[in-house]
Design a protein around this motif. Structure first.
Motif, short mmCIF file in Angstrom:
data_model
loop_
_atom_site.label_atom_id
_atom_site.label_comp_id
_atom_site.label_asym_id
_atom_site.label_seq_id
_atom_site.Cartn_x
_atom_site.Cartn_y
_atom_site.Cartn_z
N GLY B 71 0.94 -1.20 -0.16
CA GLY B 71 -0.06 0.19 -0.06
C GLY B 71 0.74 1.42 -0.04
N GLU B 72 0.61 2.25 -0.82
CA GLU B 72 1.08 3.53 -1.12
C GLU B 72 -0.05 4.45 -1.16
OE1 GLU B 72 4.42 4.95 -1.36
OE2 GLU B 72 4.98 3.04 -0.38
N ALA B 95 0.23 6.67 -17.76
CA ALA B 95 1.57 5.80 -17.72
C ALA B 95 1.66 5.27 -16.15
CB ALA B 95 2.62 6.52 -18.03
N PHE B 96 1.15 6.10 -15.24
CA PHE B 96 1.59 5.97 -13.80
C PHE B 96 0.55 5.00 -13.53
CE2 PHE B 96 0.78 6.45 -9.40
CZ PHE B 96 1.75 6.44 -8.73
N ARG B 101 -2.25 -0.53 -9.06
CA ARG B 101 -3.54 -0.82 -8.77
C ARG B 101 -4.04 0.20 -7.93
NH1 ARG B 101 -3.75 -6.50 -7.57
NH2 ARG B 101 -3.07 -5.90 -5.44
N LEU B 102 -4.94 1.12 -8.70
CA LEU B 102 -5.74 2.23 -7.90
C LEU B 102 -6.62 1.72 -6.92
CD1 LEU B 102 -5.38 5.32 -7.55
CD2 LEU B 102 -7.18 5.51 -9.08
N GLU B 103 -6.55 1.93 -5.61
CA GLU B 103 -7.28 1.32 -4.77
C GLU B 103 -8.43 2.01 -4.48
OE1 GLU B 103 -5.41 -1.37 -1.79
OE2 GLU B 103 -5.65 -2.43 -3.56
N PRO B 140 1.79 -0.47 -5.99
CA PRO B 140 2.54 -0.59 -7.31
C PRO B 140 2.56 -1.99 -7.84
CG PRO B 140 3.82 0.43 -5.57
CD PRO B 140 2.48 -0.13 -4.91
N ARG B 141 2.35 -2.05 -9.16
CA ARG B 141 2.34 -3.69 -9.77
C ARG B 141 3.36 -3.69 -10.80
NH1 ARG B 141 -0.09 -7.22 -7.58
NH2 ARG B 141 -0.20 -8.36 -9.63
N GLU B 142 4.48 -2.73 -10.96
CA GLU B 142 5.67 -2.83 -11.74
C GLU B 142 6.79 -2.58 -10.96
OE1 GLU B 142 5.21 -1.10 -15.56
OE2 GLU B 142 3.28 -2.16 -16.06
N VAL B 143 7.95 -3.52 -11.16
CA VAL B 143 9.01 -3.27 -10.41
C VAL B 143 9.92 -2.26 -11.21
CG1 VAL B 143 11.13 -4.35 -9.64
CG2 VAL B 143 9.03 -5.38 -9.03
N GLY B 144 10.57 -1.31 -10.64
CA GLY B 144 11.51 -0.36 -11.31
C GLY B 144 10.77 1.09 -11.08
N ALA B 145 11.45 1.72 -11.93
CA ALA B 145 11.12 3.20 -11.79
C ALA B 145 9.88 3.78 -12.37
CB ALA B 145 12.28 4.32 -12.26
#
Lengths: 159, 169
Positions: B71-72, B95-96, B101-103, B140-145
């Motif tokens: 969670g962020e 893109a973001f 995954r928007l909760e 976040p659902r993608e690792v990295g920047a």
């Protein structure tokens, strides 16, 4: 930061809990004790992991737990006082063949446990036990009489 | 097999000393990991807290370092000057949004409009010129920047703040 705090909190809680529970809790582990441990680990898991199922979280948690353990072992090596608080002290429960019943009662160890430990040393009867010590890790260590007084059978029979 | 005083034992002191050295180095590295985690380099913590702002209008608070599936929140504080009209329009780049995954959006927007490479969240304002806080909770659902831009599009001229977030696995 949160993962580190979680790990520290859980470590501290478990440490205190198991220290209060006493030596017997882990020393002579029964099947049920083992199951209880599994249940405890399940119960602790959510509090430890929180809402983060990431690898990073697991990595930080494990590193923190292991590091605290290493750190405490180093501290214990330096300070016998702290070691006493964390690990307790050994307790003599059989002294020169005499069972110290009040101590055994308080430590929740009975004659059967002493006999159990004695048998693992290859002894057959309580009379062969000179000293028995409840060690800090909950083990009972046995020192037999050197020339087993009431127990000639421990001597190898002459051919 | 090496023998020490008649003891049949596989002792290797050279190897043993080497492992002790490695162990101590390892403890040092572990301490660094824990320190980095406390500081916030591996997730939440003081060094992770960041903000970007359009002076006098809005402030975006976010974390520089996040973790996969954890969670962020993006927290947007709007100053009175930003809520002068009868609606507040906030945009977030697709893109973001595609990388997370928007909760939940708090308060819930009255409607969401599709823009060019962005989604516009529309909030009706009951009383103009009051401060307002909007949070986007996501995982976040993608690792990295990850890279995103938040826009305030209800002011006469749209204003934007950009942010970057590194997502650990």
């Amino acid at each position: 930061m949160e993962s580190v705090l979680r790990a520290l909190a859980i470590y501290a809680v478990l440490m205190v809990l198991f220290r209060i529970t006493g030596k017997r809790s882990l020393g002579q582990i029964t099947t049920f004790d083992f199951i209880l441990l599994l249940i405890i680990s399940e119960a602790i898991q959510n509090g430890l992991v929180g809402d983060s199922y990431s690898i990073t979280n697991a990595f930080v948690l494990v590193t923190t737990l292991v590091l605290v353990d290493v750190g405490l072992s180093l501290v214990k090596g330096r300070s016998p006082r702290i070691e006493r608080y964390l690990d307790g002290t050994p307790l003599v429960i059989v002294e020169r063949g005499r069972l110290l019943r009040d101590r055994m009662g308080k430590a929740r160890v009975d004659e059967g446990d002493v006999l159990n430990a004695a048998r693992r040393e290859g002894l057959e009867r309580l009379a062969q036990v000179k000293h028995a010590v409840l060690e800090r890790n909950g083990d009972i260590s046995i020192i037999p009489w050197s020339e087993s007084p009431g127990a000639p059978t421990t001597e190898r029979p002459a051919a | 097999m090496a023998r020490v005083d008649g003891l049949e034992v596989d002792q290797d002191l050279v190897f043993q000393r080497r492992s002790w050295v490695v162990q101590r180095v390892g403890w040092g590295l572990m301490a660094l990991v824990v320190l980095a985690a406390v500081a916030g380099l591996l997730g939440s913590g003081p060094l992770s807290n960041a903000r970007a702002e359009v002076p006098g209008l809005m402030t975006l608070e976010y974390h520089r370092f996040a973790r996969f599936d954890t969670g962020e929140t993006l927290r947007l504080s709007l100053q009175p000057a930003a809520t002068a009209g009868d609606t507040v329009r906030l945009s977030l780049t697709q893109a973001f949004l595609g990388a997370v995954r928007l909760e939940a959006v708090q308060p819930p927007p009255a409607r969401v409009e599709v823009g060019d490479g962005r989604l516009v969240y529309v909030f009706p304002v009951a009383e103009p010129r009051v401060p307002m806080v909007v949070t986007f909770a996501y995982q976040p659902r993608e690792v990295g920047a990850a890279h995103g831009v938040v826009g305030l599009e209800s002011t006469p001229e749209p204003r934007h703040v950009a942010f970057r977030q590194l997502v650990y696995p």
